[in-house]
Design an enzyme around this catalytic site. Structure first.
Site, mmCIF file in Angstrom:
data_model
loop_
_atom_site.group_PDB
_atom_site.id
_atom_site.type_symbol
_atom_site.label_atom_id
_atom_site.label_comp_id
_atom_site.label_asym_id
_atom_site.label_seq_id
_atom_site.Cartn_x
_atom_site.Cartn_y
_atom_site.Cartn_z
ATOM 1 N N LYS A 182 0.839 -1.202 0.000
ATOM 2 C CA LYS A 182 0.000 0.000 0.000
ATOM 3 C C LYS A 182 0.872 1.250 0.000
ATOM 4 O O LYS A 182 1.579 1.518 0.960
ATOM 5 C CB LYS A 182 -0.917 0.050 1.226
ATOM 6 C CG LYS A 182 -1.945 1.169 1.065
ATOM 7 C CD LYS A 182 -2.582 1.599 2.356
ATOM 8 C CE LYS A 182 -1.850 2.721 3.049
ATOM 9 N NZ LYS A 182 -1.846 4.001 2.329
ATOM 10 N N GLU A 256 10.268 0.704 10.275
ATOM 11 C CA GLU A 256 11.283 1.746 10.087
ATOM 12 C C GLU A 256 10.565 3.062 10.342
ATOM 13 O O GLU A 256 9.718 3.466 9.548
ATOM 14 C CB GLU A 256 11.856 1.643 8.658
ATOM 15 C CG GLU A 256 13.208 2.299 8.540
ATOM 16 C CD GLU A 256 13.094 3.720 8.069
ATOM 17 O OE1 GLU A 256 13.022 4.609 8.954
ATOM 18 O OE2 GLU A 256 13.066 3.942 6.865
ATOM 19 N N CYS A 290 13.500 10.518 7.010
ATOM 20 C CA CYS A 290 13.473 10.009 8.387
ATOM 21 C C CYS A 290 14.842 10.128 9.045
ATOM 22 O O CYS A 290 14.944 10.323 10.243
ATOM 23 C CB CYS A 290 12.986 8.572 8.411
ATOM 24 S SG CYS A 290 13.757 7.546 7.167
ATOM 25 N N GLU A 387 10.188 15.173 15.577
ATOM 26 C CA GLU A 387 10.483 15.112 14.145
ATOM 27 C C GLU A 387 9.612 16.144 13.431
ATOM 28 O O GLU A 387 8.380 16.059 13.481
ATOM 29 C CB GLU A 387 10.165 13.693 13.642
ATOM 30 C CG GLU A 387 10.611 13.449 12.232
ATOM 31 C CD GLU A 387 10.393 12.007 11.795
ATOM 32 O OE1 GLU A 387 9.311 11.459 12.056
ATOM 33 O OE2 GLU A 387 11.309 11.446 11.167
HETATM 34 P P1 NDP Z 1 1.961 7.791 8.527
HETATM 35 O O1 NDP Z 1 2.787 6.976 9.428
HETATM 36 O O2 NDP Z 1 0.524 8.025 8.891
HETATM 37 O O3 NDP Z 1 1.959 7.144 7.057
HETATM 38 C C1 NDP Z 1 2.789 6.114 6.592
HETATM 39 C C2 NDP Z 1 1.967 5.058 5.840
HETATM 40 O O4 NDP Z 1 1.108 4.353 6.743
HETATM 41 C C3 NDP Z 1 1.048 5.623 4.776
HETATM 42 O O5 NDP Z 1 0.947 4.724 3.697
HETATM 43 C C4 NDP Z 1 -0.261 5.711 5.529
HETATM 44 O O6 NDP Z 1 -1.369 5.789 4.679
HETATM 45 C C5 NDP Z 1 -0.245 4.432 6.312
HETATM 46 N N1 NDP Z 1 -1.109 4.400 7.495
HETATM 47 C C6 NDP Z 1 -1.640 5.444 8.174
HETATM 48 N N2 NDP Z 1 -2.342 4.995 9.248
HETATM 49 C C7 NDP Z 1 -2.252 3.637 9.236
HETATM 50 C C8 NDP Z 1 -2.740 2.594 10.085
HETATM 51 N N3 NDP Z 1 -3.440 2.866 11.179
HETATM 52 N N4 NDP Z 1 -2.437 1.315 9.782
HETATM 53 C C9 NDP Z 1 -1.681 1.023 8.707
HETATM 54 N N5 NDP Z 1 -1.191 1.962 7.864
HETATM 55 C C10 NDP Z 1 -1.467 3.254 8.122
HETATM 56 O O7 NDP Z 1 2.670 9.169 8.290
HETATM 57 P P2 NDP Z 1 1.987 10.563 7.862
HETATM 58 O O8 NDP Z 1 1.924 10.604 6.412
HETATM 59 O O9 NDP Z 1 0.684 10.778 8.589
HETATM 60 O O10 NDP Z 1 3.024 11.618 8.410
HETATM 61 C C11 NDP Z 1 2.963 12.053 9.776
HETATM 62 C C12 NDP Z 1 4.339 12.247 10.344
HETATM 63 O O11 NDP Z 1 5.011 11.001 10.353
HETATM 64 C C13 NDP Z 1 5.242 13.153 9.532
HETATM 65 O O12 NDP Z 1 5.072 14.489 9.878
HETATM 66 C C14 NDP Z 1 6.602 12.640 9.889
HETATM 67 O O13 NDP Z 1 7.031 13.244 11.081
HETATM 68 C C15 NDP Z 1 6.385 11.172 10.121
HETATM 69 N N6 NDP Z 1 6.767 10.346 8.966
HETATM 70 C C16 NDP Z 1 7.910 9.638 9.047
HETATM 71 C C17 NDP Z 1 8.334 8.873 7.985
HETATM 72 C C18 NDP Z 1 9.593 8.100 8.055
HETATM 73 O O14 NDP Z 1 10.084 7.630 7.034
HETATM 74 N N7 NDP Z 1 10.144 7.896 9.224
HETATM 75 C C19 NDP Z 1 7.596 8.821 6.726
HETATM 76 C C20 NDP Z 1 6.354 9.558 6.749
HETATM 77 C C21 NDP Z 1 5.994 10.297 7.827
HETATM 78 P P3 NDP Z 1 -1.862 7.227 4.123
HETATM 79 O O15 NDP Z 1 -0.683 8.046 3.752
HETATM 80 O O16 NDP Z 1 -2.599 6.843 2.930
HETATM 81 O O17 NDP Z 1 -2.656 7.821 5.220
#
Ligand code: NDP
Length: 476
Positions: A182, A256, A290, A387
């Site tokens: 996904k 991760e 990240c 972050e």
């Molecule tokens: P999320 O952790 O919500 O998103 C990462 C992935 O998980 C997306 O595909 C998201 O779907 C999906 N997802 C969201 N909720 C669920 C759930 N309950 N169960 C399974 N999968 C889920 O990150 P955000 O996009 O909301 O970003 C928020 C914050 O997270 C950022 O500001 C940043 O600080 C951090 N972040 C860190 C990352 C890293 O690589 N360490 C990467 C991205 C964000 P969808 O996007 O479709 O909602």
């Protein structure tokens, strides 16, 4: 002296954007049963396409397709045969690299310079690298006859859409697993172009399935009883929720998660190179990284000099159209992310840190944030602890190596760190003591398929990349 640059936009014509996209299940594009949603260009807010939403029912079909492909085809195939498909995919990625780079920049907002020179070449490199392992798994150090888990459910974020797909899919397939992946809601387009590449490579139906949608689709995937292994990259909060969902099941998990890396500059470092490393550490990919070097620790004796050079360099960064080949910093990926960056920056000011932003004109439409540095930051400030995931750098100082270590490790995260110094012995001394999965010395944000990547503490568990990255996809 400031240079004037004429616009040098990359053409969009190489990309064949459709008005709507379905899910990729069992080798075919099919309709989703949920409510369609729009994918928007973060640089212009233009609607790029309508995306299908996968419901729990659609996820169930994708998992069933992956299971069939696993039992009937993929797990029966020799490693050498699987490798042929992976090599073929890698070569097609190289052939279609311009198309992939343009689409990634359109959908994500990252500069074409980065998608073209960093993301897409690395994507091909990861497929080539893991293709090489597919017929050598019994020499990988994970037992005489390591076996795949079965069906992997993989969830990736929006910051490196195609690269995170490669980090997940390449090792999974090399080890003999099939996958349901996904992508993030805001950046699904390159995953669907990758699905076309799987068709072009004649990959057996059902080995790769892509389900688009938001968090609920991700939840349905993680909770599905037909999934044997969950791999997630994203926020620590969602990572914790996933860990809770799979607790007590036989599913294997790798997470991760976030980071708040220290980039540590000693007074004997070559300062111009260090400044380039600081800029690359926090402004690469708009800071949506990240492992970004979001906390700069500077030795007090060179603090004024480093800050002066850093601001001078930041003033030359070009912010704007992601498709312009001269652009250094592109658009923030979404309105939500922009709101979060603004909020945390306001908190930084309210808590007493001093804010300086590069003098630049931001485009009128789209989501933009000027490269920003906060000085006078203490370890108690939220901008030093949380972050931000944007182009915002917090600067702290230190006097001794021991103090640098204490401050660098004073975080719930532990994904990466950087050390800038002339002395090899000091690099090794620091690397021994930094609680971070990756320590870069006199460089930052360097990735290579042979090198494992992953975190300590709240940055998650498991490693991706290198021989270590195979372990997550083998039941041994
Ligand atoms: P999320 O952790 O919500 O998103 C990462 C992935 O998980 C997306 O595909 C998201 O779907 C999906 N997802 C969201 N909720 C669920 C759930 N309950 N169960 C399974 N999968 C889920 O990150 P955000 O996009 O909301 O970003 C928020 C914050 O997270 C950022 O500001 C940043 O600080 C951090 N972040 C860190 C990352 C890293 O690589 N360490 C990467 C991205 C964000 P969808 O996007 O479709 O909602």
């Amino acid at each position: 002296m400031a240079f004037e640059y004429a616009p040098a936009p990359e053409s969009r014509s190489v990309v064949d954007l459709r008005s709507s996209y379905g899910l990729f299940v069992n080798g075919e594009f099919v309709d989703g049963s949920g409510h369609a949603f729009k994918s928007v260009s973060p640089a212009t807010e233009e609607v790029l396409a309508e995306m299908a939403e996968a419901t729990a029912d659609d996820v169930d079909k994708a998992v069933a397709a992956a299971r069939r492909a696993y039992t009937r085809t993929w797990s029966k195939m020799s490693g050498a045969e699987r490798a042929k498909y992976l090599y073929r995919i890698a070569r097609i990625i190289q052939e279609r690299s311009r198309e992939l780079a343009v689409l990634e920049s359109l959908d994500n907002g990252k500069p074409i310079r980065e998608s073209r020179d960093v993301d897409v070449p690395l994507v091909a490199a990861y497929f080539f690298y893991y293709a090489g392992w597919a017929d050598k798994l019994h020499h990988s150090g994970f037992g005489a006859d390591p076996q795949p888990h079965g069906v992997a459910g993989q969830i990736i974020p929006w910051n490196f859409p195609l690269l995170m797909l490669a980090w997940k899919i390449a090792p999974a397939l090399a080890c003999g697993n099939t996958v349901v992946l996904k992508p993030a809601e805001t950046t699904s387009l390159t995953a669907l172009l990758f699905a076309e590449i799987c068709q072009q490579a004649d990959l057996p139906s059902g080995v790769v399935n892509i389900v688009t949608g938001a968090g609920e689709t991700g939840q349905a995937l993680v909770a599905h009883p037909g999934i044997d292994k969950v791999a997630f990259t994203g926020s620590t909060e969602v990572g914790k929720a996933i860990a809770r969902t799979v607790a007590g099941t036989s599913k294997s998990v790798t997470l991760e998660l976030g980071g708040k890396a220290a980039n540590i500059v000693f007074d004997d470092a070559p300062l111009d190179q260090a400044v380039e490393g600081i800029v690359n550490g926090i402004f690469f990919n708009q800071g949506h990284v990240c492992c970004a070097g979001s906390r700069l620790l500077v030795q007090e004796s060179v603090y004024d000099e480093v800050l002066m050079r850093l601001k001078r360099r930041m003033a030359t960064l070009r912010i704007g159209d992601p498709l312009d080949k001269n652009t250094d910093v592109g658009a923030i990926n979404s309105a939500e992310q922009l709101a979060r960056i603004r909020e945390l920056s306001e908190v930084g000011e309210a808590e007493g840190a001093e804010r300086w932003s590069a003098p630049c004109k931001l485009p009128d439409r789209g989501f933009w944030f000027a490269p920003t540095v906060f000085t006078g930051v203490t370890q108690a400030h939220r901008i030093a602890r949380e972050e931000i995931f944007g182009p915002v750098l917090s600067v702290l100082t230190f006097r001794t190596p021991a103090e640098a270590i204490e401050k660098a490790n004073n975080t719930p995260y532990g994904l990466s760190a950087g050390v800038w110094t002339d002395k090899g012995s000091r690099i090794l001394w620091m690397a021994d003591r930094l609680r971070a999965g990756v320590v870069w010395a006199n460089t930052f944000n360097r990735f290579d398929p042979t090198s494992p990547f992953g975190g300590y503490k709240e940055s998650g568990y498991g490693r991706e990349g290198g021989r270590h990255g195979l372990e997550a996809y083998l039941a041994h």
